[in-house]
Design an enzyme around this catalytic site. Structure first.
Site, PDB file in Angstrom:
ATOM      1  N   HIS A 305       0.855  -1.182   0.000  1.00  0.00           N
ATOM      2  CA  HIS A 305       0.000   0.000   0.000  1.00  0.00           C
ATOM      3  C   HIS A 305       0.886   1.225   0.000  1.00  0.00           C
ATOM      4  O   HIS A 305       1.952   1.219   0.603  1.00  0.00           O
ATOM      5  CB  HIS A 305      -0.891   0.010   1.255  1.00  0.00           C
ATOM      6  CG  HIS A 305      -2.071   0.897   1.113  1.00  0.00           C
ATOM      7  ND1 HIS A 305      -2.015   2.237   1.415  1.00  0.00           N
ATOM      8  CD2 HIS A 305      -3.327   0.649   0.669  1.00  0.00           C
ATOM      9  CE1 HIS A 305      -3.194   2.760   1.168  1.00  0.00           C
ATOM     10  NE2 HIS A 305      -4.012   1.836   0.717  1.00  0.00           N
ATOM     11  N   ASP A 363      -7.882  -5.646   0.295  1.00  0.00           N
ATOM     12  CA  ASP A 363      -8.360  -6.432  -0.844  1.00  0.00           C
ATOM     13  C   ASP A 363      -7.954  -7.893  -0.793  1.00  0.00           C
ATOM     14  O   ASP A 363      -8.493  -8.707  -1.534  1.00  0.00           O
ATOM     15  CB  ASP A 363      -7.847  -5.819  -2.151  1.00  0.00           C
ATOM     16  CG  ASP A 363      -8.491  -4.478  -2.403  1.00  0.00           C
ATOM     17  OD1 ASP A 363      -9.660  -4.342  -2.032  1.00  0.00           O
ATOM     18  OD2 ASP A 363      -7.827  -3.590  -2.951  1.00  0.00           O
TER      19      ASP A 363
HETATM   20  N1  CMC Z   1       3.993  -7.309  -4.832  1.00  0.00           N
HETATM   21  C1  CMC Z   1       5.331  -7.356  -5.015  1.00  0.00           C
HETATM   22  N2  CMC Z   1       6.152  -6.302  -4.904  1.00  0.00           N
HETATM   23  C2  CMC Z   1       5.567  -5.128  -4.602  1.00  0.00           C
HETATM   24  C3  CMC Z   1       4.178  -4.986  -4.392  1.00  0.00           C
HETATM   25  C4  CMC Z   1       3.382  -6.140  -4.521  1.00  0.00           C
HETATM   26  N3  CMC Z   1       2.072  -6.081  -4.329  1.00  0.00           N
HETATM   27  N4  CMC Z   1       3.898  -3.698  -4.112  1.00  0.00           N
HETATM   28  C5  CMC Z   1       5.056  -3.045  -4.134  1.00  0.00           C
HETATM   29  N5  CMC Z   1       6.078  -3.909  -4.428  1.00  0.00           N
HETATM   30  C6  CMC Z   1       7.512  -3.612  -4.481  1.00  0.00           C
HETATM   31  C7  CMC Z   1       7.868  -2.870  -5.757  1.00  0.00           C
HETATM   32  O1  CMC Z   1       8.210  -3.767  -6.800  1.00  0.00           O
HETATM   33  C8  CMC Z   1       9.038  -2.041  -5.277  1.00  0.00           C
HETATM   34  O2  CMC Z   1      10.157  -2.893  -5.183  1.00  0.00           O
HETATM   35  P1  CMC Z   1      11.631  -2.333  -5.579  1.00  0.00           P
HETATM   36  O3  CMC Z   1      11.960  -1.314  -4.534  1.00  0.00           O
HETATM   37  O4  CMC Z   1      12.501  -3.548  -5.558  1.00  0.00           O
HETATM   38  O5  CMC Z   1      11.493  -1.739  -6.965  1.00  0.00           O
HETATM   39  C9  CMC Z   1       8.662  -1.664  -3.854  1.00  0.00           C
HETATM   40  O6  CMC Z   1       7.786  -2.712  -3.396  1.00  0.00           O
HETATM   41  C10 CMC Z   1       7.929  -0.330  -3.747  1.00  0.00           C
HETATM   42  O7  CMC Z   1       6.870  -0.338  -4.695  1.00  0.00           O
HETATM   43  P2  CMC Z   1       6.128   0.952  -5.232  1.00  0.00           P
HETATM   44  O8  CMC Z   1       5.458   0.625  -6.525  1.00  0.00           O
HETATM   45  O9  CMC Z   1       7.067   2.116  -5.199  1.00  0.00           O
HETATM   46  O10 CMC Z   1       5.065   1.185  -4.108  1.00  0.00           O
HETATM   47  P3  CMC Z   1       3.796   2.119  -4.216  1.00  0.00           P
HETATM   48  O11 CMC Z   1       3.585   2.714  -2.874  1.00  0.00           O
HETATM   49  O12 CMC Z   1       3.894   3.070  -5.355  1.00  0.00           O
HETATM   50  O13 CMC Z   1       2.640   1.073  -4.586  1.00  0.00           O
HETATM   51  C11 CMC Z   1       0.654  -0.170  -4.605  1.00  0.00           C
HETATM   52  C12 CMC Z   1       1.491   0.878  -3.846  1.00  0.00           C
HETATM   53  C13 CMC Z   1      -0.651  -0.406  -3.823  1.00  0.00           C
HETATM   54  C14 CMC Z   1       0.274   0.380  -5.997  1.00  0.00           C
HETATM   55  C15 CMC Z   1       1.473  -1.476  -4.735  1.00  0.00           C
HETATM   56  O14 CMC Z   1       1.842  -1.961  -3.470  1.00  0.00           O
HETATM   57  C16 CMC Z   1       0.739  -2.546  -5.534  1.00  0.00           C
HETATM   58  O15 CMC Z   1       0.798  -2.537  -6.782  1.00  0.00           O
HETATM   59  N6  CMC Z   1       0.017  -3.495  -4.836  1.00  0.00           N
HETATM   60  C17 CMC Z   1      -0.767  -4.467  -5.514  1.00  0.00           C
HETATM   61  C18 CMC Z   1      -2.116  -3.866  -5.886  1.00  0.00           C
HETATM   62  C19 CMC Z   1      -3.027  -3.727  -4.678  1.00  0.00           C
HETATM   63  O16 CMC Z   1      -3.191  -4.644  -3.899  1.00  0.00           O
HETATM   64  N7  CMC Z   1      -3.663  -2.537  -4.593  1.00  0.00           N
HETATM   65  C20 CMC Z   1      -4.659  -2.284  -3.572  1.00  0.00           C
HETATM   66  C21 CMC Z   1      -4.317  -1.183  -2.646  1.00  0.00           C
HETATM   67  S1  CMC Z   1      -5.440  -1.162  -1.236  1.00  0.00           S
HETATM   68  C22 CMC Z   1      -6.935  -0.683  -1.886  1.00  0.00           C
HETATM   69  C23 CMC Z   1      -6.954   0.728  -2.323  1.00  0.00           C
HETATM   70  O17 CMC Z   1      -6.736   1.619  -1.476  1.00  0.00           O
HETATM   71  O18 CMC Z   1      -7.208   0.971  -3.521  1.00  0.00           O
END
Ligand code: CMC
Length: 429
Positions: A305, A363
């Site tokens: 998240h 989720d």
């Molecule tokens: N699985 C594997 N690796 C992950 C995931 C994941 N779900 N989420 C983040 N990472 C890794 C990412 O690859 C990165 O690694 P590295 O530093 O090696 O490049 C690191 O963690 C940071 O990722 P980020 O993309 O900078 O993190 P973010 O804060 O921009 O992303 C997120 C937040 C929710 C988009 C992401 O965690 C994600 O894609 N999760 C899966 C989708 C999901 O479950 N979304 C629902 C969110 S809760 C409901 C809502 O509020 O909508």
């Protein structure tokens, strides 16, 4: 908001002292409103990771501690002790209602559940295989074509009526989107049922037999709605605020929020999370799947998240609801639940996820629960939109009532071509 310190910045030889504002909770914010005027510089923050876009009194999240408060009340207490409609009142008005206030509010919402008869014809314009979120985006936007008498955003009473209409009509529209996709007749709302019981009935009743509402499912539905009611300045809420900042009517703004919520990184994640569990299929496949995540082939849906760097407090409640629903109507030994539980344990102990602070989010367990309740995956984000409508409308209302409100207009770091002269087609190489 109080101010007691300042941040001093020197940009290209121009010094500026910026006020630092303190909220009641959360990090201080550097007020950069005069930065451009005094230094000719913008700030650069793609994805708004360090930007507070507004002042708000509605929801507070401490992502490191795993805390979520609505108007000060912890989400766990609301999920356990409140109802969705009472939480709606709290989000909209700032305080829990008295018994008399709640009675009036509940009556108002109940009396607005029906749709204009003409509106039902709107659905038949969609293909039967349309994604219900596509129907939701179109249908909610179309509400502004039906309810002209509550579109004046400067009129307090009209704003209130629109808020009530949206909260009341979303279940009816969502249930119709579902019924349309399965080819069943629409079921009209019943005002003697609770908000969640009425919604379940509109989704699952058929003319051929009586529908008895299961209290376990009603409680789970209500809880799922509470858990999704608001979540501070996330992508869809910011979309609603940005759309509303131009003076667009509330129905158009909520339609914009629904469109944004549809994305798999936001509301679409619950659909993706269940698809992922189905793809894994059985516990023996988890190890290989997790390796694929670490190899960055795909992400673990329902994990991670932007704000929570700890267990999402909504996921704790959701997990409990999943157990209750599966015990009542599903199979507590459902292989998908086993996969989910094992996957969670592996991820919580694996260095890759621990290092990146990737915990289950709301989720992760909502998909299994909704599926056991009888909803197809395509409806998951619709249910999220239904519940989030109150958060969107509360945030929209707060923005309209904020005297410092201006049209949202971010700037950019331009890296394109500098000025050049047009070359006629015949002279281009
Ligand atoms: N699985 C594997 N690796 C992950 C995931 C994941 N779900 N989420 C983040 N990472 C890794 C990412 O690859 C990165 O690694 P590295 O530093 O090696 O490049 C690191 O963690 C940071 O990722 P980020 O993309 O900078 O993190 P973010 O804060 O921009 O992303 C997120 C937040 C929710 C988009 C992401 O965690 C994600 O894609 N999760 C899966 C989708 C999901 O479950 N979304 C629902 C969110 S809760 C409901 C809502 O509020 O909508």
């Amino acid at each position: 908001m109080t101010q007691n310190t300042s941040a001093n910045l020197n940009v290209g030889g121009k010094a500026v002292s910026l006020p630092v504002q303190k909220g009641t909770l959360g990090p201080d914010v550097i007020d950069i409103r005069k930065l451009y005027a005094e230094t000719d510089a913008f700030t650069y923050d793609p994805g708004f990771t360090s930007t507070a876009s507004c002042e708000s009194k509605i929801t507070f999240i401490d992502g490191d501690a795993g805390v979520l408060l609505h108007r000060g009340y912890p989400i766990g207490q609301l999920a356990e002790k409140s109802s969705f409609l009472e939480t709606c009142y709290l989000l909209l008005h700032g305080e829990l209602p008295s018994a008399a206030e709640f009675e009036v509010f509940e009556r108002n919402i109940t009396r607005h559940t029906m749709l204009h008869e003409q509106f039902d014809r709107f659905f038949s314009g969609f293909r039967r295989d349309a994604h219900p979120m596509a129907i939701m985006t179109g249908a909610v936007g179309a509400l502004s074509a039906f309810y002209h008498d509550s579109l004046d955003i400067h009129d307090l009473k009209q704003r209130e009526i629109s808020a009530h209409r949206l909260i009341a009509k979303m279940p009816t529209i969502a249930a119709r989107a579902f019924k349309y996709s399965v080819g069943q007749p629409f079921v009209h709302p019943r005002n003697d049922l609770s908000y969640s019981a009425n919604f379940l009935r509109m989704c699952f009743a058929v003319p051929a037999e009586d529908y008895v509402v299961d209290p376990v499912l009603v409680k789970a539905m209500d809880r799922i709605f509470i858990l999704h009611a608001d979540h501070e300045q996330n992508a869809s809420t910011s979309t609603v605020r940005l759309a509303g900042s131009s003076g667009a009517n509330p129905f158009a703004c909520i339609a914009a929020g629904i469109a944004c919520l549809w994305g798999p990184s936001h509301g679409g994640a619950n659909e993706e999370a269940l698809n992922m569990l189905k793809e894994i299929g059985k516990p023996e496949n988890i190890k290989d799947y997790v390796q694929g995540v670490k190899d960055k082939k795909y992400r673990l849906m329902g994990f991670g998240h932007r704000v929570y760097k700890n267990y999402d407090p909504r996921a704790t409640v959701m997990k409990q609801s999943a157990d209750e629903v599966l015990a009542a109507v599903g199979d507590p030994n459902d292989p998908l639940l086993q996969v989910a539980k094992e996957l969670e344990q592996i991820a919580l102990n694996d260095e890759y996820f621990v290092e990146r602070k990737l915990f289950p989010n709301v989720d992760f367990y909502s998909g299994i629960t909704l599926s056991a309740m009888g909803f197809p995956t395509t409806m998951f984000t619709v249910l999220f939109a239904l519940a989030r409508t109150v958060g969107w409308i509360a945030q929209w209302k707060e923005m309209i009532e904020d005297p410092s409100q201006k049209i949202g207009r971010p700037r950019q770091l331009y890296t394109g071509a500098t000025q050049r002269d047009y070359v006629p087609l015949s002279a281009r190489g």
